[in-house]
Scaffold this active site. Structure first.
Site, mmCIF file in Angstrom:
data_model
loop_
_atom_site.group_PDB
_atom_site.id
_atom_site.type_symbol
_atom_site.label_atom_id
_atom_site.label_comp_id
_atom_site.label_asym_id
_atom_site.label_seq_id
_atom_site.Cartn_x
_atom_site.Cartn_y
_atom_site.Cartn_z
ATOM 1 N N ASP A 1 -5.983 22.990 -9.764
ATOM 2 C CA ASP A 1 -6.359 21.898 -10.657
ATOM 3 C C ASP A 1 -5.883 22.307 -12.052
ATOM 4 O O ASP A 1 -6.423 23.220 -12.665
ATOM 5 C CB ASP A 1 -7.872 21.689 -10.613
ATOM 6 C CG ASP A 1 -8.322 20.484 -11.440
ATOM 7 O OD1 ASP A 1 -7.627 20.137 -12.414
ATOM 8 O OD2 ASP A 1 -9.377 19.907 -11.127
ATOM 9 N N TYR B 1 -14.239 22.591 -11.005
ATOM 10 C CA TYR B 1 -14.904 21.379 -11.516
ATOM 11 C C TYR B 1 -16.078 20.991 -10.604
ATOM 12 O O TYR B 1 -15.933 20.978 -9.366
ATOM 13 C CB TYR B 1 -13.828 20.288 -11.532
ATOM 14 C CG TYR B 1 -14.224 18.911 -11.951
ATOM 15 C CD1 TYR B 1 -14.703 18.652 -13.239
ATOM 16 C CD2 TYR B 1 -14.076 17.839 -11.065
ATOM 17 C CE1 TYR B 1 -15.029 17.355 -13.614
ATOM 18 C CE2 TYR B 1 -14.391 16.548 -11.443
ATOM 19 C CZ TYR B 1 -14.876 16.310 -12.723
ATOM 20 O OH TYR B 1 -15.189 15.041 -13.094
ATOM 21 N N ARG C 1 0.833 -1.210 0.000
ATOM 22 C CA ARG C 1 0.000 0.000 0.000
ATOM 23 C C ARG C 1 0.865 1.256 0.000
ATOM 24 O O ARG C 1 0.469 2.310 -0.487
ATOM 25 C CB ARG C 1 -0.910 -0.023 1.240
ATOM 26 C CG ARG C 1 -2.021 1.013 1.228
ATOM 27 C CD ARG C 1 -2.858 0.917 2.498
ATOM 28 N NE ARG C 1 -2.035 1.083 3.683
ATOM 29 C CZ ARG C 1 -2.084 0.296 4.771
ATOM 30 N NH1 ARG C 1 -2.927 -0.697 4.823
ATOM 31 N NH2 ARG C 1 -1.299 0.519 5.790
ATOM 32 N N LYS D 1 -7.245 12.164 -17.810
ATOM 33 C CA LYS D 1 -7.424 12.916 -19.050
ATOM 34 C C LYS D 1 -6.188 12.753 -19.943
ATOM 35 O O LYS D 1 -6.014 11.731 -20.564
ATOM 36 C CB LYS D 1 -7.720 14.382 -18.713
ATOM 37 C CG LYS D 1 -8.893 14.559 -17.725
ATOM 38 C CD LYS D 1 -10.237 14.299 -18.341
ATOM 39 C CE LYS D 1 -11.394 14.211 -17.355
ATOM 40 N NZ LYS D 1 -11.560 15.300 -16.416
HETATM 41 C C1 PLP Z 1 -12.196 15.230 -15.141
HETATM 42 C C2 PLP Z 1 -11.707 16.260 -14.200
HETATM 43 C C3 PLP Z 1 -11.472 15.949 -12.868
HETATM 44 C C4 PLP Z 1 -11.786 14.593 -12.283
HETATM 45 O O1 PLP Z 1 -11.058 13.561 -12.842
HETATM 46 P P1 PLP Z 1 -11.575 12.040 -12.703
HETATM 47 O O2 PLP Z 1 -10.372 11.237 -12.961
HETATM 48 O O3 PLP Z 1 -12.646 11.884 -13.724
HETATM 49 O O4 PLP Z 1 -12.098 11.890 -11.311
HETATM 50 C C5 PLP Z 1 -10.965 16.934 -12.045
HETATM 51 N N1 PLP Z 1 -10.721 18.162 -12.514
HETATM 52 C C6 PLP Z 1 -10.950 18.511 -13.788
HETATM 53 C C7 PLP Z 1 -10.652 19.889 -14.233
HETATM 54 C C8 PLP Z 1 -11.455 17.569 -14.675
HETATM 55 O O5 PLP Z 1 -11.707 17.923 -15.933
#
Ligand code: PLP
Length: 392
Positions: free
Chosen positions: A184, A112, A59, A209
């Site tokens: 972010d 988000y 872990r 992404k």
């Molecule tokens: C998609 C996204 C997230 C979340 O990512 P996941 O892997 O789908 O949980 C967070 N911040 C932004 C800006 C996003 O586009």
């Protein structure tokens, strides 16, 4: 010695290819092994009770996790990096690593949607107060500071509406009161924006992404500055954060080609936008790489490229039905939320319930597009026939 110890001064593309790899440590193989494990064995009880070996418990990490975390650390110019099992999980862990009961966190109104959901439902239970702020506040963010303010969450460009934020100004103001700055940075990826160099303490990616890049795994990443690293490392350990090795392998594999993919996403996007901006049905385009975009100057100053995600607003008078007809008529663009893969996507922009500190036009009809790696001529033809069918 890991090969990555010597890569810190290299250019970003070279880092993408070399960081986090140690072929000599694995019999010369280019990539690290994908370690499937729980138990780690010790040679004797003395080693066991003194913690005298690199790995103690799966872990807490293994050669596969180390490889991605090391690569991210180098890409982000960070003191350290952790992997989470989704982008949202990375947001949650990053926030929890820097707040405690009695604190107040400021969150950009354009964050988000699920980030807001976490902040609205989980943080109050931990005794942390949440306040949303206008993303256009630069150093004036200090007008919102109180004694309890200990963290400022940013996201640029903003989800769905693509407003830029003056991250260095916000970071400088926040550091004056000792607050932690989070960003972010999913839209630009660590390749086109370097949050830690802009003053950010916790740089977050939905690795799902562009890092994974093929719509086949979920991953989150958090890179920390010197002042935030210990808190992040502790929190992730305490929470039992762990990501399956096959998903990390997909993240590592994606990372190696991030630069070529992003370059093509950007080129295709500019080509599609160049056509889109002249269409009668389109009133405006939200993409900070465009000179006409209100965030362009900040983008040019702080970012080195743009990705494949943007939104456009339909002309005044467009109905929701026309917007939906347009979306339903698309054939190459899939209707789906999680962008960053090789394929093009579309969704209707719905801001209701997602903005509380800044006004938005509820009647405005907008679409968010992700431009994939298809030939942009085909994408343009698809958009053209969808406009025709929606506005016939
Ligand atoms: C998609 C996204 C997230 C979340 O990512 P996941 O892997 O789908 O949980 C967070 N911040 C932004 C800006 C996003 O586009």
């Amino acid at each position: 010695m890991s090969s990555s110890d010597s890569t810190t001064s290299l250019k970003p593309d070279t880092k993408l290819a070399h960081s986090g790899r140690n072929p000599r440590g694995f019999h010369g193989f280019v990539n690290p092994p994908v370690v499937h494990a729980s138990t780690v064995l010790y040679p004797d009880v003395e080693t066991m009770v003194t913690g005298g070996q690199t790995y103690s418990y799966a872990r807490r990490g293994n050669p596969t996790t180390d490889s991605l975390e090391e690569a991210l650390k180098e890409m982000e110019g960070a003191a350290g990096a952790k992997i989470a099992n989704s982008g949202l999980n990375a947001v949650a862990l990053a926030i929890l690593s820097c707040v405690k009961a009695g604190d107040r966190i400021l969150i950009a109104d354009t964050a988000y949607g699920p980030t807001r959901h976490f902040a609205d439902t989980v943080l109050p239970r931990t005794g942390v107060a949440v306040e949303y702020y206008d993303p256009s506040l630069g150093s004036n963010i200090k007008t919102l500071f109180r004694d309890e303010t200990t963290a400022v969450f940013t996201e640029a460009p903003g989800s769905l509406s693509f407003e830029m934020q003056d991250i260095p100004a916000i970071a400088a103001a926040a550091h004056e009161i000792g607050a932690t700055v989070l960003m972010d940075n999913t839209w630009a990826s660590p390749l086109y924006c370097q949050p830690i160099a802009l003053g950010v303490d916790l740089s977050i990616q939905a690795g799902t992404k562009y890092i994974v890049g093929h719509s086949d795994a979920m991953l989150g990443t958090i890179a920390a500055s010197d002042r935030a690293w210990e808190g992040l490392h502790e929190l992730c350990g305490a929470m039992g954060a762990h990501v399956a090795p096959d998903d990390i392998f997909l993240g590592l594999r994606g990372l190696r080609t991030l630069s070529v993919r992003l370059e093509r996403h950007q080129r295709n996007t500019l080509e599609v936008i160049d056509w889109l901006k002249d269409q009668d049905q389109v009133a405006g385009i939200r993409y900070p790489a465009l000179e006409s975009d209100p965030g362009h100057e900040i983008w040019k100053r702080d970012f080195s490229g743009a990705s494949g995600l943007f939104a456009f607003d339909f002309a005044d008078g467009t109905s929701k039905e026309q917007n939906f007809r347009f979306l339903n008529a698309l054939t190459l663009f899939g209707l789906g939320y999680s962008w960053g893969g090789f394929e093009s996507l579309a969704i209707p922009v719905r801001l209701k319930g997602m903005r509380t500190a800044t006004p938005f036009d509820e009647g405005l009809q907008s679409v968010r597009l992700h431009i994939g790696l298809e030939d942009p001529e085909d994408l343009i033809r698809d958009l053209a026939q969808a406009f025709e069918s929606a506005f016939a």
